[in-house]
Design an enzyme around this catalytic site. Sequence first.
Site, short mmCIF file in Angstrom:
data_model
loop_
_atom_site.label_atom_id
_atom_site.label_comp_id
_atom_site.label_asym_id
_atom_site.label_seq_id
_atom_site.Cartn_x
_atom_site.Cartn_y
_atom_site.Cartn_z
N CYS A 108 -35.65 -2.39 30.44
CA CYS A 108 -36.11 -1.29 31.27
C CYS A 108 -37.50 -1.62 31.80
O CYS A 108 -38.00 -2.73 31.66
CB CYS A 108 -36.16 -0.01 30.44
SG CYS A 108 -34.63 0.33 29.53
N ARG B 229 -34.67 3.11 33.37
CA ARG B 229 -33.71 2.70 32.34
C ARG B 229 -32.55 1.87 32.88
O ARG B 229 -31.91 2.24 33.86
CB ARG B 229 -33.14 3.94 31.64
CG ARG B 229 -32.22 3.60 30.46
CD ARG B 229 -31.56 4.84 29.88
NE ARG B 229 -30.78 4.51 28.70
CZ ARG B 229 -29.77 5.24 28.23
NH1 ARG B 229 -29.43 6.36 28.85
NH2 ARG B 229 -29.11 4.86 27.15
N ALA C 148 -29.25 1.09 31.16
CA ALA C 148 -28.55 1.60 29.98
C ALA C 148 -27.67 0.52 29.36
O ALA C 148 -26.73 0.03 30.00
CB ALA C 148 -27.72 2.82 30.34
N ASN D 69 -39.19 -0.79 26.29
CA ASN D 69 -38.42 -1.79 27.03
C ASN D 69 -37.98 -2.87 26.05
O ASN D 69 -38.81 -3.45 25.35
CB ASN D 69 -39.29 -2.42 28.13
CG ASN D 69 -38.65 -3.64 28.76
OD1 ASN D 69 -37.43 -3.71 28.90
ND2 ASN D 69 -39.46 -4.61 29.14
N GLY D 70 -36.67 -3.15 26.01
CA GLY D 70 -36.18 -4.22 25.15
C GLY D 70 -34.94 -3.83 24.39
O GLY D 70 -34.24 -2.87 24.74
N ILE E 160 -24.23 -22.50 37.95
CA ILE E 160 -24.59 -22.89 39.32
C ILE E 160 -24.10 -24.31 39.57
O ILE E 160 -24.19 -25.17 38.69
CB ILE E 160 -26.12 -22.83 39.51
CG1 ILE E 160 -26.64 -21.41 39.35
CG2 ILE E 160 -26.53 -23.41 40.85
CD1 ILE E 160 -26.32 -20.49 40.49
N SER F 158 -28.84 -16.51 27.11
CA SER F 158 -29.33 -17.78 27.64
C SER F 158 -29.64 -18.72 26.49
O SER F 158 -29.99 -18.28 25.39
CB SER F 158 -30.59 -17.54 28.48
OG SER F 158 -31.29 -18.75 28.71
#
Length: 596
Positions: free
Chosen positions: A2, A52, A54, A78-79, A290, A362
Amino acid sequence: MCGIAGILANSFAPVQLETLIQRMQTALQHRGPDDHGIYISTDGQAAIAHTRLAILDLSPAGHQPMATADGRYWITFNGEIYNFQKLRHHLETQGEQFHSQTDTEVILKLYQRFGADCVNHLRGMFALAIWDNREKTCFLARDPLGIKPLYYYHSGSTLIFASELRAILATGLPSIQPSIAGLYGYLVSGSVPEPHTLIEGIHCLPAGNWLSWQSGQLTQHQYWQIDFTSETISQPEAIAKVRTALIDSIQHHFISDVPVGIFLSGGIDSTAVVALSRQTQQGELRTYSIAFRETDWNEGQIARQVAEVFGTNHTEYQITASLGRELFPKFLATLDQPSIDGFNTFCVSRIARDDGTKVVLSGLGGDELFGGYPSFQKIPQMVHWGKQLQRLSQIRTQLGMGLEYWGRSTQLKRLGDFLQQPPTITAAYRSFRGIFSHQEASVIAHHYLPDLPLPTRSTDTSSPVSSLEDQVSLLEITRYMRDQLLRDSDVTSMAWGLELRVPLVDRVLVETISSIPSSIRLAPGKQLLIQAVPDLPEWVFNRPKQGFFFPFEQWIAGEWQDYFCNINCPKHIQLKPWYRRWSLAVLQYWWERVIA
């Protein structure tokens, strides 16, 4: 993930405070397209905002800012906290009651009980602020490894904070004065080193730190740091320990109420994440990669083979010079601060989001933890030869000055820079990883900021750890990974409303494997990681390391020329290799947009 923002002060009228916090929220709207909220305290001392995305508890119960039942504590967060279910269960046994299925509410309850010590219970990535409406204090914290950013500006009794620099600037309160330390750091390394930013007076809260505001005064405390103190362990024990820790981290990083995808480059790290995910997860796995027309850079075939072996639902997107050129202006507008990296993550994030995915994993962090970069061999060699030459200190310094000023290649210039300093790991690291030498960076910085004193050569501030290789690992984690890879990953993924998770950059994982001696953990070729994930196909790790790179040199010389032809730079500065031209072009665009 967020966006969070806030203003703490006692000098604004309610209407003005509301206007300012709304500006900040608007600047962060891309980070949270699903919901948004603002809380302003009745006394006008605090305003906090949230946007947010969600991921957990998609219902309105997850709305932020969120308050405790009595209205005393308000949080903007955030997180993701990956152990929140375990923490919640423990709190419930202590009599706590919950009204949502979110990790946000768990943090609030922990802060109620433990205060600042709550951060030591959290496993995950986070930047958060908690306002205490009774004591009129605010607690801000950033996760141990710096996955989530948190910026702040402190002037007088006023504190402004946000997930991105642009949100603080949106208030119009800080004067936009460039930071010579931030600019010099960017020119030397290709990213702005924390705690600096490119704006004087705005700082990045260092990873593993918390900040407390009360009556206009700030208190800062470091609550976590990496410990590489080694233990006695056999090779088989180390392999088993790493495998168990990796599986545990992967399992925790799949906690989500929406589907989770994986970025797949075809390298060791991303393939290891896919292999471990297939072992721990049932059902469909989505992977994204990619590909390029330029065969020297194209790993698309390898990624497709990995996807086939592990049975993933794979999406490949071919990026051409023309398509990349179309995306480049949006990428430039996305950057919160200039960087020589990030376009790769920007492009693959778009693919995942267009496919309907909101969370991806990742393989970032594998090279730093398991010795995957050439720096792990080259930098100790540089230190060794530097110490040998130290006996001839005067000749060594003169040779260094000559190379820095007259060396024909950029590598020779940076080597000359190194020879003029004590032969420490940090000095060697700056030279090996550098973009411009000290002399070149000083000239360019003076070109941009002629009225400010020239920067001095950076000093060695690193703490000694058990081995030279561990010191390189620490530098790769706290500089290249934190200042560049993690920061770019956050900004470029959030530009598309995508949450990017990094299971190899996990506090519990790092604490578990950091005690393995560097002779085992950092053995060349990431042998420990390969042995801990025996599912890896041999054709993945028995090929030269390539990295997740784009054919920028060819593109800049061709279809991208107009973006890179008018560089604002002293004429005698070499602009080859391509990343030098890139770094100055991106800086110039950012400067014209923000400073000019």
